[in-house]
Design a protein around this motif. Structure first.
Motif, PDB file in Angstrom:
ATOM      1  N   ARG A 190      -8.390   3.044  -9.556  1.00  0.00           N
ATOM      2  CA  ARG A 190      -9.570   3.005  -8.901  1.00  0.00           C
ATOM      3  C   ARG A 190     -10.657   2.171  -9.603  1.00  0.00           C
ATOM      4  O   ARG A 190     -11.403   1.525  -9.334  1.00  0.00           O
TER       5      ARG A 190
ATOM      6  N   ALA B 134      -3.083   1.625  -3.312  1.00  0.00           N
ATOM      7  CA  ALA B 134      -4.047   2.150  -2.623  1.00  0.00           C
ATOM      8  C   ALA B 134      -5.291   2.653  -3.263  1.00  0.00           C
ATOM      9  O   ALA B 134      -6.293   2.590  -2.749  1.00  0.00           O
ATOM     10  N   GLU B 135      -4.995   3.221  -4.471  1.00  0.00           N
ATOM     11  CA  GLU B 135      -6.186   3.949  -5.288  1.00  0.00           C
ATOM     12  C   GLU B 135      -6.968   2.735  -5.586  1.00  0.00           C
ATOM     13  O   GLU B 135      -8.246   2.503  -5.767  1.00  0.00           O
ATOM     14  N   CYS B 136      -6.565   1.573  -5.958  1.00  0.00           N
ATOM     15  CA  CYS B 136      -7.212   0.328  -6.439  1.00  0.00           C
ATOM     16  C   CYS B 136      -8.141  -0.204  -5.232  1.00  0.00           C
ATOM     17  O   CYS B 136      -9.312  -0.523  -5.312  1.00  0.00           O
ATOM     18  N   PHE B 137      -7.402  -0.202  -3.941  1.00  0.00           N
ATOM     19  CA  PHE B 137      -8.289  -0.717  -2.712  1.00  0.00           C
ATOM     20  C   PHE B 137      -9.501   0.279  -2.489  1.00  0.00           C
ATOM     21  O   PHE B 137     -10.529  -0.190  -2.268  1.00  0.00           O
ATOM     22  N   GLU B 138      -9.177   1.604  -2.807  1.00  0.00           N
ATOM     23  CA  GLU B 138     -10.103   2.792  -2.593  1.00  0.00           C
ATOM     24  C   GLU B 138     -11.373   2.301  -3.396  1.00  0.00           C
ATOM     25  O   GLU B 138     -12.659   2.272  -3.257  1.00  0.00           O
ATOM     26  N   GLY B 139     -11.039   2.060  -4.955  1.00  0.00           N
ATOM     27  CA  GLY B 139     -12.008   1.796  -5.842  1.00  0.00           C
ATOM     28  C   GLY B 139     -13.016   0.320  -5.464  1.00  0.00           C
ATOM     29  O   GLY B 139     -14.200   0.487  -5.348  1.00  0.00           O
TER      30      GLY B 139
ATOM     31  N   GLU C 295     -13.087  -0.885  -2.446  1.00  0.00           N
ATOM     32  CA  GLU C 295     -13.893  -0.689  -0.978  1.00  0.00           C
ATOM     33  C   GLU C 295     -15.329   0.043  -1.383  1.00  0.00           C
ATOM     34  O   GLU C 295     -16.256  -0.163  -0.798  1.00  0.00           O
ATOM     35  N   ALA C 296     -15.081   1.131  -2.328  1.00  0.00           N
ATOM     36  CA  ALA C 296     -16.352   1.943  -2.529  1.00  0.00           C
ATOM     37  C   ALA C 296     -17.320   1.040  -3.005  1.00  0.00           C
ATOM     38  O   ALA C 296     -18.694   1.090  -2.607  1.00  0.00           O
TER      39      ALA C 296
ATOM     40  N   HIS D 100     -18.787  -1.355  -0.264  1.00  0.00           N
ATOM     41  CA  HIS D 100     -19.636  -0.617   0.504  1.00  0.00           C
ATOM     42  C   HIS D 100     -21.012  -0.230  -0.015  1.00  0.00           C
ATOM     43  O   HIS D 100     -21.853  -0.567   0.577  1.00  0.00           O
TER      44      HIS D 100
ATOM     45  N   LEU E 265       1.079  -1.137   0.175  1.00  0.00           N
ATOM     46  CA  LEU E 265       0.106   0.022   0.086  1.00  0.00           C
ATOM     47  C   LEU E 265       0.871   1.145  -0.148  1.00  0.00           C
ATOM     48  O   LEU E 265       0.268   2.349  -0.093  1.00  0.00           O
TER      49      LEU E 265
END
Length: 339
Positions: free
Chosen positions: A298, A82-87, A89-90, A93, A76
């Motif tokens: 993302r 980190a951007e991949c994870f954020e995409g 995770e969103a 969710h 990370l």
């Protein structure tokens, strides 16, 4: 003195204060559409006042569904992952899922251990990037166990994946460098055994060079994927003819290369052109901005998560290649005419 355990209200507490049964409270948080609006509002009002939070893990284990997926990424520290994870995770969710993330450090042994840990935590599926999709024992094990998974960044004809076309993207960058007059180009990568993405980018650059009739790009393998070795750079620049452009397999490596060149008294792009691959947001904030190939990290995460959730619903996952984009910054200049 030992701290006093924090009191957390239970379903029984909420049921008593709301004047309903525990089963009705459970339905309020799991199937609210089954309750009358006034009953649901009363339960929610009591829950808010008591700061009650339902135990999703416990209810998930009882129902056989944890509503949790795992994600294993190399690191990370690289903003791209980190951007991949954020995409991802969103997307998770918005669809009622949570993500448990772990890192592998580009290490095959840690890769297997990380996925095993996610499985031990009862995840329903896994998003992951592996060192080598064609030879991954971890992917074979997941397939044999029947646990749904989708690869991010890796390309594979045998496993569901979401990525860019790494060979084509690297070829586009090399073609653009050639258009700037660069014929002596070197590819700077980390260990190829730990990243099939870097290997495909090297292959794509070399294939494009052959097509254009250029000399094969040299390969400068570094001990790390994100840090350049000044000794290797110094030796490469002593070669005759020396490269006029360094194409790095990721942006963090390009940033490190630029810093090491400056330590050698060489300024970019006046003395040497440098470009990267990834399109991390920090690249645009550099002075000068980094020339790079942007991949939509993302969107890769969000799309892979969508494919994994489709698999959990019993649908077939589709492997997808998302579009890349060349970002011409200020770290590449036209090649000086050969003496």
């Amino acid at each position: 003195m030992p701290s006093k355990p924090l009191h957390r209200p239970s379903i029984l507490d909420i049921a008593r204060d709301a004047g309903v049964s525990p089963a009705t409270v459970s339905r309020a948080f799991n199937r609210p559409q089954l309750l009358k609006p006034d009953t649901l509002q009363r339960i929610e009002r009591v829950a808010r006042k008591s700061r009650f939070r339902p135990n999703r893990l416990g209810s998930g284990l009882r129902s056989g569904s944890t509503r949790t997926i795992g994600m294993a990424l190399p690191t990370l520290r690289n903003p791209v992952f980190a951007e991949c994870f954020e995409g991802a995770e969103a997307w998770a969710h918005d669809n009622g899922y949570s993500i448990m993330v772990t890192t592998t450090g580009y290490d095959v042994t840690r890769e297997a251990a990380a996925v095993h840990s996610l499985i031990d935590h009862q995840v329903e599926g896994v998003l992951l990037a592996v060192a080598n999709a064609a030879r991954s024992a971890t992917l074979r094990e997941l397939a044999e166990d029947g646990l749904p998974y989708v690869l991010v960044y890796n390309e594979s004809p045998s496993h569901p994946c979401v990525s860019v076309d790494n060979m084509a993207a690297a070829g586009d960058m090399l073609c653009w460098l050639a258009g700037q007059g660069h014929t002596r180009i070197a590819l700077v990568t980390g260990p190829l055994a730990a990243s099939d993405r870097a290997r495909r980018r090297l292959q794509g650059a070399r294939a494009c060079a052959r097509k254009l009739g250029l000399p094969p790009p040299a390969h400068l393998p570094m001990p790390s994927h994100t840090a350049a070795d000044v000794g290797i750079l110094r030796q490469a620049l002593r070669e005759r003819p020396a490269p006029t452009a360094l194409f790095c397999s990721n942006d963090l490596l390009a940033v490190s290369v630029i810093a090491q060149l400056r330590a050698l008294g060489l300024h970019v792009p006046q003395a040497l052109s440098v470009c990267g691959f990834d399109g991390m947001h920090l690249a645009a904030l550099m002075v000068p901005p980094l020339t790079t190939v942007e991949q939509p990290s993302r969107d890769i995460g969000a799309t892979a998560c969508a494919q994994l959730l489709a698999r959990l619903r019993g649908e077939s996952a589709v492997s997808l290649r998302l579009p890349h984009r060349l970002m011409a910054g200020g770290t590449v200049a036209a090649a000086a005419p050969s003496p």
